[in-house]
Design a protein around this motif. Structure first.
Motif, PDB file in Angstrom:
ATOM      1  N   LYS A 156     -38.267  22.839 -18.222  1.00 38.09           N
ATOM      2  CA  LYS A 156     -36.915  23.304 -18.559  1.00 38.09           C
ATOM      3  C   LYS A 156     -35.894  22.711 -17.593  1.00 38.09           C
ATOM      4  N   TYR A 157     -36.261  22.678 -16.316  1.00 34.55           N
ATOM      5  CA  TYR A 157     -35.361  22.084 -15.331  1.00 34.55           C
ATOM      6  C   TYR A 157     -35.246  20.574 -15.536  1.00 34.55           C
ATOM      7  N   ALA A 158     -36.350  19.910 -15.871  1.00 36.01           N
ATOM      8  CA  ALA A 158     -36.310  18.474 -16.130  1.00 36.01           C
ATOM      9  C   ALA A 158     -35.426  18.177 -17.333  1.00 36.01           C
ATOM     10  N   MET A 159     -35.540  18.990 -18.381  1.00 35.82           N
ATOM     11  CA  MET A 159     -34.709  18.801 -19.566  1.00 35.82           C
ATOM     12  C   MET A 159     -33.234  19.023 -19.249  1.00 35.82           C
ATOM     13  N   ALA A 160     -32.942  20.016 -18.423  1.00 35.64           N
ATOM     14  CA  ALA A 160     -31.552  20.264 -18.030  1.00 35.64           C
ATOM     15  C   ALA A 160     -30.988  19.072 -17.266  1.00 35.64           C
ATOM     16  N   THR A 161     -31.852  18.411 -16.490  1.00 34.22           N
ATOM     17  CA  THR A 161     -31.431  17.214 -15.759  1.00 34.22           C
ATOM     18  C   THR A 161     -31.043  16.103 -16.714  1.00 34.22           C
ATOM     19  N   LEU A 162     -31.869  15.879 -17.718  1.00 34.22           N
ATOM     20  CA  LEU A 162     -31.565  14.849 -18.717  1.00 34.22           C
ATOM     21  C   LEU A 162     -30.273  15.171 -19.458  1.00 34.22           C
ATOM     22  N   GLU A 163     -30.098  16.425 -19.807  1.00 32.57           N
ATOM     23  CA  GLU A 163     -28.886  16.828 -20.534  1.00 32.57           C
ATOM     24  C   GLU A 163     -27.634  16.609 -19.677  1.00 32.57           C
ATOM     25  N   ALA A 164     -27.748  16.851 -18.385  1.00 32.33           N
ATOM     26  CA  ALA A 164     -26.606  16.653 -17.491  1.00 32.33           C
ATOM     27  C   ALA A 164     -26.222  15.173 -17.416  1.00 32.33           C
ATOM     28  N   ILE A 165     -27.232  14.300 -17.373  1.00 32.67           N
ATOM     29  CA  ILE A 165     -26.964  12.858 -17.312  1.00 32.67           C
ATOM     30  C   ILE A 165     -26.370  12.355 -18.625  1.00 32.67           C
ATOM     31  N   LEU A 166     -26.876  12.865 -19.737  1.00 33.82           N
ATOM     32  CA  LEU A 166     -26.341  12.472 -21.041  1.00 33.82           C
ATOM     33  C   LEU A 166     -24.883  12.925 -21.198  1.00 33.82           C
ATOM     34  N   ALA A 167     -24.582  14.111 -20.698  1.00 35.80           N
ATOM     35  CA  ALA A 167     -23.232  14.653 -20.819  1.00 35.80           C
ATOM     36  C   ALA A 167     -22.251  13.893 -19.939  1.00 35.80           C
ATOM     37  N   ASP A 168     -22.727  13.450 -18.755  1.00 33.91           N
ATOM     38  CA  ASP A 168     -21.854  12.736 -17.823  1.00 33.91           C
ATOM     39  C   ASP A 168     -22.689  11.741 -17.013  1.00 33.91           C
ATOM     40  N   PRO A 169     -22.810  10.496 -17.490  1.00 34.10           N
ATOM     41  CA  PRO A 169     -23.622   9.491 -16.783  1.00 34.10           C
ATOM     42  C   PRO A 169     -23.159   9.227 -15.359  1.00 34.10           C
ATOM     43  N   GLN A 170     -21.930   9.612 -15.023  1.00 31.25           N
ATOM     44  CA  GLN A 170     -21.421   9.376 -13.673  1.00 31.25           C
ATOM     45  C   GLN A 170     -22.134  10.222 -12.618  1.00 31.25           C
ATOM     46  N   VAL A 171     -22.815  11.284 -13.046  1.00 29.55           N
ATOM     47  CA  VAL A 171     -23.536  12.102 -12.060  1.00 29.55           C
ATOM     48  C   VAL A 171     -24.763  11.364 -11.534  1.00 29.55           C
ATOM     49  N   TYR A 172     -25.166  10.305 -12.216  1.00 29.43           N
ATOM     50  CA  TYR A 172     -26.328   9.503 -11.821  1.00 29.43           C
ATOM     51  C   TYR A 172     -25.844   8.435 -10.836  1.00 29.43           C
ATOM     52  N   ASP A 173     -26.215   8.572  -9.580  1.00 35.97           N
ATOM     53  CA  ASP A 173     -25.707   7.734  -8.494  1.00 35.97           C
ATOM     54  C   ASP A 173     -26.451   6.399  -8.439  1.00 35.97           C
ATOM     55  N   ARG A 174     -25.798   5.345  -8.876  1.00 40.68           N
ATOM     56  CA  ARG A 174     -26.439   4.027  -8.906  1.00 40.68           C
ATOM     57  C   ARG A 174     -26.471   3.342  -7.540  1.00 40.68           C
ATOM     58  N   SER A 175     -25.899   3.977  -6.527  1.00 35.59           N
ATOM     59  CA  SER A 175     -25.913   3.371  -5.186  1.00 35.59           C
ATOM     60  C   SER A 175     -27.220   3.647  -4.449  1.00 35.59           C
ATOM     61  N   ILE A 176     -28.055   4.536  -4.990  1.00 33.57           N
ATOM     62  CA  ILE A 176     -29.350   4.822  -4.395  1.00 33.57           C
ATOM     63  C   ILE A 176     -30.444   4.417  -5.383  1.00 33.57           C
ATOM     64  N   SER A 177     -31.689   4.546  -4.992  1.00 31.93           N
ATOM     65  CA  SER A 177     -32.779   4.112  -5.857  1.00 31.93           C
ATOM     66  C   SER A 177     -32.788   4.928  -7.151  1.00 31.93           C
TER      67      SER A 177
END
Length: 269
Positions: free
Chosen positions: A36-57
């Motif tokens: 459930k937590y993993a799915m919430a993570t995916l939903e957060a990224i889909l809703a706002d890709p900017q939360v995914y920090d491309r400056s780190i691995s």
């Protein structure tokens, strides 16, 4: 964001999702609540890709998003979870914040202290201190009876030594499915540490399922050279999973985490 960028993001997330699911299940002690937590993570990224920090691995970026959700949710288990989760929550309430997470991230998921700091939002030095505190606190937390199911003698001896040094009692070592069943009959374990493929081509998974069906639920750690085969999301999966070859720190971390979900009243808190 361009279509190419979207595809790149999807590929990065997809590659690291099995490891996020493993980590989430280890935190919550169950497949359903972890997913459930993993799915919430995916939903957060889909809703706002900017939360995914491309400056780190890519892996650290995915786990960072997960932690923003985990921390704001209060890092608690679902109300509908089993008594194992409720017992774990009581044990965990006495721990320093983020120490258990830091230990899992560093040992099981093998993040550097730099990545660990980025994920948790702390400095490298603070990340290192959290891991040190985790080892200290968890070594004093709970102890219990551990069954080992492993057909390779050298590995069995190594596991027995590591777990014994942590203060746990070893109920015995079984090399086959039937031997494991008999061992559980003699003394019910609080925790099972099991290989997948056993000496007579029997299955550690089958052995564990039979033991749990007869003696009731207890946490299980599977050790396998092929963890990806148990991280498909296509069926029931273990909450605790470490890879061969393993390190002593990985075993110690997994055992410490799993013991928080033991259901026995005999655990020493």
């Amino acid at each position: 964001m361009t279509t190419a960028s979207n595809g790149d993001l999807a590929a990065q997330v997809g590659t690291n999702l099995p490891y996020l699911r493993r980590y989430a299940r280890a935190l919550t002690g169950a497949q359903n609540s972890g997913d459930k937590y993993a799915m919430a993570t995916l939903e957060a990224i889909l809703a706002d890709p900017q939360v995914y920090d491309r400056s780190i691995s890519p892996k650290a970026a995915l786990f960072q998003v997960f932690h923003s959700i985990w921390s704001t949710s209060g890092a608690t288990f679902e109300d509908g979870d089993t008594g194992l989760a409720a017992r774990a929550q009581a044990h965990l309430s006495s721990l320093t914040n983020d120490t258990r997470e830091a230990l899992l991230l560093h040992t099981i998921e093998e993040f550097t202290f730099e990545d660990l700091g980025a994920i948790l939002g702390v400095s490298q030095d603070e990340a290192r201190e959290l891991v040190d505190i985790a080892y200290s606190e968890m070594s004093k937390s709970v102890s219990g009876r551990v069954m080992i199911i492993e057909d390779e003698a050298i590995i069995a001896i190594d596991l027995e030594a590591i777990v014994s040094e942590m203060g746990h009692q070893i109920t015995g070592v079984a090399r086959t499915e039937e031997a494991a069943i008999k061992l559980a009959e003699a003394e019910k374990p609080d925790l099972i540490l099991s290989d997948i493929h056993l000496a007579d081509n029997s299955s550690g998974i089958d052995a564990v399922n039979r033991i749990l069906a007869k003696h009731g639920d207890c946490p299980v750690i599977f050790i396998t050279a092929y963890p990806e085969r148990l991280l498909t999301g296509e069926g029931p999966e273990p909450a605790f999973l470490i890879s061969k070859p393993y390190s002593e720190d990985q075993v110690r971390s997994a055992v410490s985490q799993a013991m928080f979900f033991a259901s026995t009243e005999t655990l020493k808190a």
